[in-house]
Design a protein around this motif. Structure first.
Motif, PDB file in Angstrom:
ATOM      1  N   ARG A  58       0.851  -1.145   0.047  1.00 50.74           N
ATOM      2  CA  ARG A  58       0.074  -0.147  -0.064  1.00 50.74           C
ATOM      3  C   ARG A  58       0.782   1.285   0.065  1.00 50.74           C
ATOM      4  O   ARG A  58       0.916   2.309   0.669  1.00 50.74           O
ATOM      5  CB  ARG A  58      -0.960   0.170   1.099  1.00 50.74           C
ATOM      6  CG  ARG A  58      -2.039  -0.875   1.114  1.00 50.74           C
ATOM      7  CD  ARG A  58      -3.057  -0.662   1.966  1.00 50.74           C
ATOM      8  NE  ARG A  58      -4.239  -1.547   2.029  1.00 50.74           N
ATOM      9  CZ  ARG A  58      -5.185  -1.770   3.121  1.00 50.74           C
ATOM     10  NH1 ARG A  58      -5.169  -0.901   3.947  1.00 50.74           N
ATOM     11  NH2 ARG A  58      -6.205  -2.409   2.619  1.00 50.74           N
ATOM     12  N   LEU A  59       1.890   1.167  -0.912  1.00 51.15           N
ATOM     13  CA  LEU A  59       2.702   2.262  -0.957  1.00 51.15           C
ATOM     14  C   LEU A  59       2.804   2.894  -2.439  1.00 51.15           C
ATOM     15  O   LEU A  59       2.321   1.932  -3.237  1.00 51.15           O
ATOM     16  CB  LEU A  59       4.145   1.883  -0.460  1.00 51.15           C
ATOM     17  CG  LEU A  59       4.499   1.726   1.007  1.00 51.15           C
ATOM     18  CD1 LEU A  59       5.936   1.158   1.143  1.00 51.15           C
ATOM     19  CD2 LEU A  59       4.250   3.008   1.709  1.00 51.15           C
ATOM     20  N   PRO A  60       3.204   3.754  -2.848  1.00 48.11           N
ATOM     21  CA  PRO A  60       3.140   4.371  -4.331  1.00 48.11           C
ATOM     22  C   PRO A  60       3.914   3.180  -5.301  1.00 48.11           C
ATOM     23  O   PRO A  60       4.932   2.647  -4.665  1.00 48.11           O
ATOM     24  CB  PRO A  60       4.008   5.661  -4.449  1.00 48.11           C
ATOM     25  CG  PRO A  60       4.042   5.974  -3.003  1.00 48.11           C
ATOM     26  CD  PRO A  60       3.912   4.886  -1.923  1.00 48.11           C
ATOM     27  N   GLU A  61       3.517   3.420  -6.341  1.00 45.99           N
ATOM     28  CA  GLU A  61       4.099   2.230  -7.358  1.00 45.99           C
ATOM     29  C   GLU A  61       5.412   2.544  -7.560  1.00 45.99           C
ATOM     30  O   GLU A  61       6.332   1.498  -8.042  1.00 45.99           O
ATOM     31  CB  GLU A  61       3.611   2.043  -8.684  1.00 45.99           C
ATOM     32  CG  GLU A  61       1.989   1.770  -8.547  1.00 45.99           C
ATOM     33  CD  GLU A  61       1.448   1.217  -9.788  1.00 45.99           C
ATOM     34  OE1 GLU A  61       1.979   1.306 -10.874  1.00 45.99           O
ATOM     35  OE2 GLU A  61       0.113   1.220  -9.791  1.00 45.99           O
ATOM     36  N   ASN A  62       5.879   3.780  -7.438  1.00 47.30           N
ATOM     37  CA  ASN A  62       7.383   4.003  -7.561  1.00 47.30           C
ATOM     38  C   ASN A  62       8.351   4.156  -6.349  1.00 47.30           C
ATOM     39  O   ASN A  62       9.448   4.866  -6.214  1.00 47.30           O
ATOM     40  CB  ASN A  62       7.616   5.642  -8.200  1.00 47.30           C
ATOM     41  CG  ASN A  62       7.016   6.570  -7.115  1.00 47.30           C
ATOM     42  OD1 ASN A  62       6.277   6.307  -6.156  1.00 47.30           O
ATOM     43  ND2 ASN A  62       7.727   7.564  -7.478  1.00 47.30           N
ATOM     44  N   ILE A  63       8.050   3.167  -5.280  1.00 55.18           N
ATOM     45  CA  ILE A  63       8.709   3.265  -3.978  1.00 55.18           C
ATOM     46  C   ILE A  63      10.270   2.762  -4.390  1.00 55.18           C
ATOM     47  O   ILE A  63      10.538   1.936  -5.460  1.00 55.18           O
ATOM     48  CB  ILE A  63       7.828   2.161  -2.965  1.00 55.18           C
ATOM     49  CG1 ILE A  63       8.145   0.638  -3.615  1.00 55.18           C
ATOM     50  CG2 ILE A  63       6.817   2.800  -2.585  1.00 55.18           C
ATOM     51  CD1 ILE A  63       7.699  -0.255  -2.514  1.00 55.18           C
ATOM     52  N   ASP A  64      11.058   3.223  -3.549  1.00 51.79           N
ATOM     53  CA  ASP A  64      12.242   2.710  -3.769  1.00 51.79           C
ATOM     54  C   ASP A  64      13.088   2.995  -2.391  1.00 51.79           C
ATOM     55  O   ASP A  64      12.846   3.813  -1.532  1.00 51.79           O
ATOM     56  CB  ASP A  64      13.028   3.457  -4.730  1.00 51.79           C
ATOM     57  CG  ASP A  64      14.447   2.908  -5.416  1.00 51.79           C
ATOM     58  OD1 ASP A  64      14.769   1.726  -4.977  1.00 51.79           O
ATOM     59  OD2 ASP A  64      15.250   3.628  -5.991  1.00 51.79           O
ATOM     60  N   GLY A  65      14.207   2.250  -2.357  1.00 52.34           N
ATOM     61  CA  GLY A  65      14.940   2.237  -0.919  1.00 52.34           C
ATOM     62  C   GLY A  65      16.202   1.518  -0.961  1.00 52.34           C
ATOM     63  O   GLY A  65      16.636   0.883  -2.087  1.00 52.34           O
ATOM     64  N   ARG A  66      16.709   1.382   0.123  1.00 47.92           N
ATOM     65  CA  ARG A  66      18.032   0.779   0.324  1.00 47.92           C
ATOM     66  C   ARG A  66      17.773  -0.150   1.407  1.00 47.92           C
ATOM     67  O   ARG A  66      17.019   0.123   2.458  1.00 47.92           O
ATOM     68  CB  ARG A  66      19.185   1.520   0.699  1.00 47.92           C
ATOM     69  CG  ARG A  66      20.495   1.202   1.114  1.00 47.92           C
ATOM     70  CD  ARG A  66      21.440   0.947  -0.151  1.00 47.92           C
ATOM     71  NE  ARG A  66      22.835   0.620   0.077  1.00 47.92           N
ATOM     72  CZ  ARG A  66      23.453  -0.572   0.532  1.00 47.92           C
ATOM     73  NH1 ARG A  66      22.447  -1.536   0.498  1.00 47.92           N
ATOM     74  NH2 ARG A  66      24.451  -0.767   0.961  1.00 47.92           N
ATOM     75  N   ALA A  67      18.179  -1.516   0.896  1.00 46.89           N
ATOM     76  CA  ALA A  67      17.814  -2.628   2.010  1.00 46.89           C
ATOM     77  C   ALA A  67      18.794  -3.713   2.397  1.00 46.89           C
ATOM     78  O   ALA A  67      19.145  -4.152   1.380  1.00 46.89           O
ATOM     79  CB  ALA A  67      16.444  -3.133   1.687  1.00 46.89           C
ATOM     80  N   VAL A  68      18.807  -4.215   3.444  1.00 43.90           N
ATOM     81  CA  VAL A  68      19.588  -5.442   3.783  1.00 43.90           C
ATOM     82  C   VAL A  68      18.628  -6.397   4.772  1.00 43.90           C
ATOM     83  O   VAL A  68      17.984  -5.880   5.331  1.00 43.90           O
ATOM     84  CB  VAL A  68      20.988  -5.231   4.339  1.00 43.90           C
ATOM     85  CG1 VAL A  68      21.704  -4.503   3.268  1.00 43.90           C
ATOM     86  CG2 VAL A  68      20.821  -4.598   5.659  1.00 43.90           C
TER      87      VAL A  68
END
Length: 163
Positions: A58-68
């Motif tokens: 339920r977030l914007p389609e263009n979501i982005d981030g850095r993850a581990v």
């Protein structure tokens, strides 16, 4: 009739405002990197939006981030800490809450040596609530103390005392 479909807690997500600062904290308390999502894609990094996570979260389609994914042990299937700094959408730190608020209040880690960890965290300038205190709860003696990660997530540390 009770059905048993859930098998284990696979991961717990902790969102952060500064990925490198938070990663340093979690490594200090004993976590190691299992999967760095920026490096895990065979054809180069893709945004979370390109993977298709937006509608699922339920977030914007263009979501982005850095993850581990971070783990404490050597079993690649153990419970993981999913550390994410969201680039889109960005989030601000919520107002300070107490440990009595609704929802997830803290994450407790069983540790070998509360006192060594307490010293390392205080030396690192982290927000430690108190020195380790000895309690007796449900017949188990344990040292316990709490500390906030760089974004205010409360981590409880518990060392069981052998009788």
């Amino acid at each position: 009739m009770r059905t048993r479909n859930a098998l284990q807690i696979f991961h717990v997500n902790v969102n952060c405002s500064d990925f490198d600062r938070s990663l340093a904290f979690y490594k200090l308390i004993g976590f190691r990197e299992l999967v760095d999502f920026a490096k895990a894609e065979k054809n180069g990094p893709r945004s979370f939006g390109e993977i298709g996570l937006g509608p699922l979260f339920r977030l914007p389609e263009n979501i982005d981030g850095r993850a581990v994914f971070l783990v404490l042990g050597d079993d690649r299937w153990e419970t993981r800490l999913d550390l994410i700094e969201w680039k889109v959408p960005r989030s601000e730190r919520p107002p300070k809450r107490t440990l009595a608020h609704l929802g997830v209040a803290r994450i407790c880690l069983k540790v070998k040596d509360c006192f060594a960890l307490y010293k390392a965290l205080t030396a690192g300038g982290y927000d430690v609530y108190s020195e380790p205190g000895l309690i007796d709860m449900a017949g188990t003696r344990q040292y316990v103390f709490c500390c906030e990660d760089p974004d205010g997530v409360v981590i409880e540390f518990m060392q069981v005392v052998k009788s």
